[in-house]
Design a protein around this motif. Structure first.
Motif, PDB file in Angstrom:
ATOM      1  N   ALA A   7       9.014   3.538  15.958  1.00  0.00           N
ATOM      2  CA  ALA A   7       7.748   2.863  16.254  1.00  0.00           C
ATOM      3  C   ALA A   7       7.357   1.939  15.097  1.00  0.00           C
ATOM      4  N   PRO A   8       6.680   0.828  15.392  1.00  0.00           N
ATOM      5  CA  PRO A   8       6.252  -0.082  14.330  1.00  0.00           C
ATOM      6  C   PRO A   8       5.013   0.442  13.612  1.00  0.00           C
ATOM      7  N   VAL A   9       4.909   0.122  12.341  1.00  0.00           N
ATOM      8  CA  VAL A   9       3.736   0.478  11.550  1.00  0.00           C
ATOM      9  C   VAL A   9       3.270  -0.748  10.768  1.00  0.00           C
ATOM     10  N   ILE A  10       2.014  -0.717  10.368  1.00  0.00           N
ATOM     11  CA  ILE A  10       1.449  -1.715   9.476  1.00  0.00           C
ATOM     12  C   ILE A  10       1.310  -1.063   8.107  1.00  0.00           C
ATOM     13  N   HIS A  11       1.896  -1.691   7.096  1.00  0.00           N
ATOM     14  CA  HIS A  11       1.777  -1.198   5.724  1.00  0.00           C
ATOM     15  C   HIS A  11       0.832  -2.153   4.993  1.00  0.00           C
ATOM     16  N   LEU A  12      -0.370  -1.674   4.726  1.00  0.00           N
ATOM     17  CA  LEU A  12      -1.413  -2.500   4.127  1.00  0.00           C
ATOM     18  C   LEU A  12      -1.754  -1.966   2.742  1.00  0.00           C
ATOM     19  N   THR A  13      -1.745  -2.832   1.751  1.00  0.00           N
ATOM     20  CA  THR A  13      -2.110  -2.455   0.390  1.00  0.00           C
ATOM     21  C   THR A  13      -3.280  -3.320  -0.060  1.00  0.00           C
ATOM     22  N   ARG A  14      -4.340  -2.650  -0.533  1.00  0.00           N
ATOM     23  CA  ARG A  14      -5.571  -3.362  -0.879  1.00  0.00           C
ATOM     24  C   ARG A  14      -5.946  -3.126  -2.340  1.00  0.00           C
ATOM     25  N   ASN A  15      -6.337  -4.209  -3.017  1.00  0.00           N
ATOM     26  CA  ASN A  15      -6.897  -4.124  -4.363  1.00  0.00           C
ATOM     27  C   ASN A  15      -8.407  -4.308  -4.279  1.00  0.00           C
ATOM     28  N   ALA A  16      -9.153  -3.496  -5.027  1.00  0.00           N
ATOM     29  CA  ALA A  16     -10.601  -3.651  -5.137  1.00  0.00           C
ATOM     30  C   ALA A  16     -10.915  -4.151  -6.546  1.00  0.00           C
ATOM     31  N   TYR A  17     -11.521  -5.342  -6.636  1.00  0.00           N
ATOM     32  CA  TYR A  17     -11.817  -5.981  -7.920  1.00  0.00           C
ATOM     33  C   TYR A  17     -13.300  -5.873  -8.259  1.00  0.00           C
ATOM     34  N   THR A  18     -13.597  -5.639  -9.523  1.00  0.00           N
ATOM     35  CA  THR A  18     -14.979  -5.664  -9.980  1.00  0.00           C
ATOM     36  C   THR A  18     -15.377  -7.077 -10.361  1.00  0.00           C
ATOM     37  N   GLU A  19     -16.645  -7.254 -10.665  1.00  0.00           N
ATOM     38  CA  GLU A  19     -17.134  -8.556 -11.109  1.00  0.00           C
ATOM     39  C   GLU A  19     -16.464  -8.988 -12.409  1.00  0.00           C
ATOM     40  N   ALA A  20     -15.989  -8.000 -13.186  1.00  0.00           N
ATOM     41  CA  ALA A  20     -15.298  -8.311 -14.439  1.00  0.00           C
ATOM     42  C   ALA A  20     -13.831  -8.656 -14.207  1.00  0.00           C
ATOM     43  N   GLY A  21     -13.376  -8.569 -12.952  1.00  0.00           N
ATOM     44  CA  GLY A  21     -12.003  -8.925 -12.628  1.00  0.00           C
ATOM     45  C   GLY A  21     -11.014  -7.792 -12.721  1.00  0.00           C
ATOM     46  N   ARG A  22     -11.476  -6.564 -12.961  1.00  0.00           N
ATOM     47  CA  ARG A  22     -10.554  -5.445 -13.071  1.00  0.00           C
ATOM     48  C   ARG A  22     -10.319  -4.802 -11.703  1.00  0.00           C
ATOM     49  N   VAL A  23      -9.070  -4.390 -11.457  1.00  0.00           N
ATOM     50  CA  VAL A  23      -8.746  -3.643 -10.242  1.00  0.00           C
ATOM     51  C   VAL A  23      -9.084  -2.177 -10.499  1.00  0.00           C
ATOM     52  N   VAL A  24     -10.069  -1.660  -9.771  1.00  0.00           N
ATOM     53  CA  VAL A  24     -10.518  -0.289  -9.991  1.00  0.00           C
ATOM     54  C   VAL A  24     -10.024   0.664  -8.914  1.00  0.00           C
ATOM     55  N   GLU A  25      -9.358   0.122  -7.895  1.00  0.00           N
ATOM     56  CA  GLU A  25      -8.744   0.975  -6.871  1.00  0.00           C
ATOM     57  C   GLU A  25      -7.670   0.191  -6.155  1.00  0.00           C
ATOM     58  N   VAL A  26      -6.560   0.865  -5.878  1.00  0.00           N
ATOM     59  CA  VAL A  26      -5.522   0.341  -5.001  1.00  0.00           C
ATOM     60  C   VAL A  26      -5.388   1.327  -3.853  1.00  0.00           C
ATOM     61  N   CYS A  27      -5.532   0.835  -2.640  1.00  0.00           N
ATOM     62  CA  CYS A  27      -5.414   1.702  -1.466  1.00  0.00           C
ATOM     63  C   CYS A  27      -4.126   1.355  -0.728  1.00  0.00           C
ATOM     64  N   ASP A  28      -3.209   2.308  -0.661  1.00  0.00           N
ATOM     65  CA  ASP A  28      -1.922   2.140   0.005  1.00  0.00           C
ATOM     66  C   ASP A  28      -2.016   2.811   1.371  1.00  0.00           C
ATOM     67  N   THR A  29      -1.957   2.021   2.431  1.00  0.00           N
ATOM     68  CA  THR A  29      -2.270   2.507   3.775  1.00  0.00           C
ATOM     69  C   THR A  29      -1.130   2.270   4.747  1.00  0.00           C
ATOM     70  N   LEU A  30      -0.838   3.283   5.536  1.00  0.00           N
ATOM     71  CA  LEU A  30       0.153   3.177   6.604  1.00  0.00           C
ATOM     72  C   LEU A  30      -0.570   3.394   7.920  1.00  0.00           C
ATOM     73  N   MET A  31      -0.433   2.439   8.840  1.00  0.00           N
ATOM     74  CA  MET A  31      -1.184   2.468  10.083  1.00  0.00           C
ATOM     75  C   MET A  31      -0.251   2.383  11.289  1.00  0.00           C
ATOM     76  N   ALA A  32      -0.534   3.163  12.322  1.00  0.00           N
ATOM     77  CA  ALA A  32       0.196   3.032  13.580  1.00  0.00           C
ATOM     78  C   ALA A  32      -0.128   1.655  14.155  1.00  0.00           C
ATOM     79  N   ALA A  33       0.863   0.804  14.289  1.00  0.00           N
ATOM     80  CA  ALA A  33       0.628  -0.606  14.617  1.00  0.00           C
ATOM     81  C   ALA A  33      -0.107  -0.796  15.935  1.00  0.00           C
ATOM     82  N   ASP A  34       0.131   0.076  16.899  1.00  0.00           N
ATOM     83  CA  ASP A  34      -0.486  -0.105  18.209  1.00  0.00           C
ATOM     84  C   ASP A  34      -1.922   0.384  18.257  1.00  0.00           C
ATOM     85  N   GLN A  35      -2.403   0.984  17.171  1.00  0.00           N
ATOM     86  CA  GLN A  35      -3.735   1.551  17.166  1.00  0.00           C
ATOM     87  C   GLN A  35      -4.775   0.665  16.480  1.00  0.00           C
ATOM     88  N   PHE A  36      -4.343  -0.476  15.951  1.00  0.00           N
ATOM     89  CA  PHE A  36      -5.263  -1.315  15.201  1.00  0.00           C
ATOM     90  C   PHE A  36      -5.093  -2.790  15.539  1.00  0.00           C
TER      91      PHE A  36
END
Length: 259
Positions: free
Chosen positions: A220-249
């Protein structure tokens, strides 16, 4: 169209059968939640070999019309996909209202959402995550791993990685439930004001462990999504590594066209 008959076209036989079944699904002959004919029944009904029946079922599965449960068979899907509006889901107003993005989106799709926390604690940053956080591979970070469900069916697995020097001073980040608004609200409560997010999206086939985790059909196909969250100072304070069932989103983005 009469069940068991297919249009005379130049398409391969398995595609003709898949189109016939798809038409039955769209017309409600096979309603949501209904079990579709087994491969042996398709063989008898359409007079085809096992491989052809198997390919027809695989084609329907690939189009997202059915889902297969090991040992039970294949069923017409009954859940609409979650519409994931990335341009809206991380608004500060949502966090202040105590809304978690996934729960709100799933409810809007008419589904009953739930979350299972799989792990919260220290871990060594994988190389790709470390690069995004601007730390050395293997550096200790806080990991928060969750499995998301829609109507009891797993649809998404996500792991958030946060720099240890920030996380260690925010005790709520170590709790299974970090409170209203989630981890982004807690970060902002402690002065790490978020300015923007960036997402990298890839599509691929699920590995065997991933298919088991998300109760997906083989291949089955999946969506692999990786997100960076940046602060106003430009620092990445969280990286979210996400695997999603492609047909569900459905991934919905708004992109500015100005300079």
């Amino acid at each position: 169209m009469r069940s068991g008959s297919v249009r005379e076209t130049s398409a391969p036989r398995y595609l003709q059968i898949a189109e016939d079944l798809a038409e039955q699904i769209q017309k409600g002959v096979l309603p949501p939640g209904e079990k579709i004919p087994s491969e042996s029944e398709l063989m008898d009904r359409y007079g085809v070999a096992p491989g052809t029946a198997r390919k027809a079922v695989a084609e329907l599965r690939a189009t997202g019309l059915i889902e297969t449960h090991h040992g039970k068979g294949s069923f017409v899907k009954s859940r609409p996909p979650v519409n994931r509006k990335s341009s809206d889901r991380f608004r500060r107003s949502h966090r202040k209202a105590g809304k978690a993005a996934y729960l709100a989106e799933a409810e809007q799709a008419g589904a009953k959402p739930s979350i299972r926390v799989l792990y919260v604690g220290p871990t060594e940053a994988p190389a790709d995550i470390a690069d995004r956080l601007s730390v050395a591979p293997g550096t200790q970070v806080l990991a928060r791993r969750r499995l998301y469900f829609s109507d009891g069916v797993p649809t998404e697995e996500a792991t958030s990685y946060l720099p240890w020097d920030i996380a260690k001073d925010i005790p709520e980040l170590f709790a299974e439930n970090p409170g209203g608004g989630g981890i982004y609200a807690r970060l902002e409560d402690h002065g790490h004001i978020l300015a923007e997010f960036s997402e990298t999206v890839r599509a691929r086939l699920a590995t065997k462990p991933e298919a088991v985790s998300l109760s997906l059909s083989p291949g089955a196909p999946v969506i692999h999504l990786t997100r960076n969250a940046y602060t106003e100072a430009g620092r990445v304070v969280e990286v979210c590594d996400t695997l999603m069932a492609a047909d569900q989103f459905v991934l919905d983005y708004r992109i500015p066209a100005g300079d």
